[in-house]
Enzyme design. Sequence first.
Site, PDB file in Angstrom:
ATOM      1  N   SER A  71       0.841  -1.197   0.000  1.00 35.28           N
ATOM      2  CA  SER A  71       0.000   0.000   0.000  1.00 35.28           C
ATOM      3  C   SER A  71       0.877   1.248   0.000  1.00 35.28           C
ATOM      4  O   SER A  71       2.081   1.188   0.268  1.00 35.28           O
ATOM      5  CB  SER A  71      -0.925   0.026   1.225  1.00 35.28           C
ATOM      6  OG  SER A  71      -0.163   0.125   2.417  1.00 35.28           O
ATOM      7  N   ASP A 129       4.521  -8.911  10.059  1.00 34.03           N
ATOM      8  CA  ASP A 129       4.506  -7.832  11.050  1.00 34.03           C
ATOM      9  C   ASP A 129       5.973  -7.540  11.348  1.00 34.03           C
ATOM     10  O   ASP A 129       6.677  -8.398  11.912  1.00 34.03           O
ATOM     11  CB  ASP A 129       3.768  -8.289  12.304  1.00 34.03           C
ATOM     12  CG  ASP A 129       3.826  -7.275  13.437  1.00 34.03           C
ATOM     13  OD1 ASP A 129       4.507  -6.230  13.296  1.00 34.03           O
ATOM     14  OD2 ASP A 129       3.202  -7.533  14.495  1.00 34.03           O
ATOM     15  N   SER A 186      11.268  10.901   7.998  1.00 38.05           N
ATOM     16  CA  SER A 186      10.168  11.848   7.849  1.00 38.05           C
ATOM     17  C   SER A 186      10.700  13.231   8.165  1.00 38.05           C
ATOM     18  O   SER A 186      11.698  13.382   8.885  1.00 38.05           O
ATOM     19  CB  SER A 186       9.028  11.498   8.816  1.00 38.05           C
ATOM     20  OG  SER A 186       8.121  12.567   8.949  1.00 38.05           O
ATOM     21  N   TYR A 200       6.845   9.429  17.392  1.00 38.94           N
ATOM     22  CA  TYR A 200       7.056   9.332  15.947  1.00 38.94           C
ATOM     23  C   TYR A 200       8.357  10.020  15.539  1.00 38.94           C
ATOM     24  O   TYR A 200       9.165   9.456  14.788  1.00 38.94           O
ATOM     25  CB  TYR A 200       5.862   9.957  15.224  1.00 38.94           C
ATOM     26  CG  TYR A 200       5.930   9.855  13.720  1.00 38.94           C
ATOM     27  CD1 TYR A 200       5.737   8.637  13.083  1.00 38.94           C
ATOM     28  CD2 TYR A 200       6.172  10.980  12.933  1.00 38.94           C
ATOM     29  CE1 TYR A 200       5.787   8.535  11.692  1.00 38.94           C
ATOM     30  CE2 TYR A 200       6.221  10.894  11.545  1.00 38.94           C
ATOM     31  CZ  TYR A 200       6.028   9.661  10.937  1.00 38.94           C
ATOM     32  OH  TYR A 200       6.087   9.572   9.561  1.00 38.94           O
TER      33      TYR A 200
END
Length: 262
Positions: A15, A59, A154, A167
């Site tokens: 995805s 996972d 990120s 995060y």
Amino acid sequence: MKIANRTFIISGGASGLGLATARDLHAHGAYVALLDLNSDAGSEIVSELGNHAKFFEVDVSDTDAIAKAIEGTVAWLKKTGKPIGGVVAGAGVGMPGLIIDKKNEPLSISNIDFVLNINLRGTLDLIRQALPHMTTAQPDGPDGERGVIIMVASSAAFDGQMGQVAYAASKGAVASLTLPLARDLSKHGIRAVTIAPALFESNMTKLLSGKVKQSLENAMEFPKRAGQAPEFARMVRDSIENSMLNGTVIRLDGAMRMPARL
């Protein structure tokens, strides 16, 4: 480094940005091993891409699950004769939460563990288990290159917002380990590159409200929009093909610097 006729292991490959990467590499002649939790999506992608793709339900916070996927990938490439050319560690999650909330309750350790186990531990675990099968591959080209590790950080690694402590910690760690990883692997002819996207269209950003997404887009300099998955995939391809990209973190963010709060 050549992409065609090499196998690339992609976590989060069923995805979002991982899938876009899989499609792009496949279109350039690669074989792709897709690791993801979504078995239904994985089966659909394999049907779409054909016998140059293999899906493994994984996972990434489960060491044994990764081991089985690597074992399955190695068995597959023995049949195809296409050596591992790289790993794209794209599996990741975001679970926002203030370190101390309005009720003076601290962020739960289960929240922190969940984010770190997937974004950081899962990334390192996948890499370490894939590497023995890369270091023994036949070196290719004038530089004797064996492959490339591509990680995903990120923009939150550098300017995380309120509620992104876990995060940002996970993505900041990925960014910081890029250079030592490249140094560890240099003698094996394996490179390490990290891509740090800002706001991109993905399953994670689909969960954002329209107001939040608009606020983030307003923080973009140019272009004033979220990045598109094919733009990320192209950066992955460039990182594979350009051998001088090594030990570095590439911000893919439209000059965005996230504000402290939305």
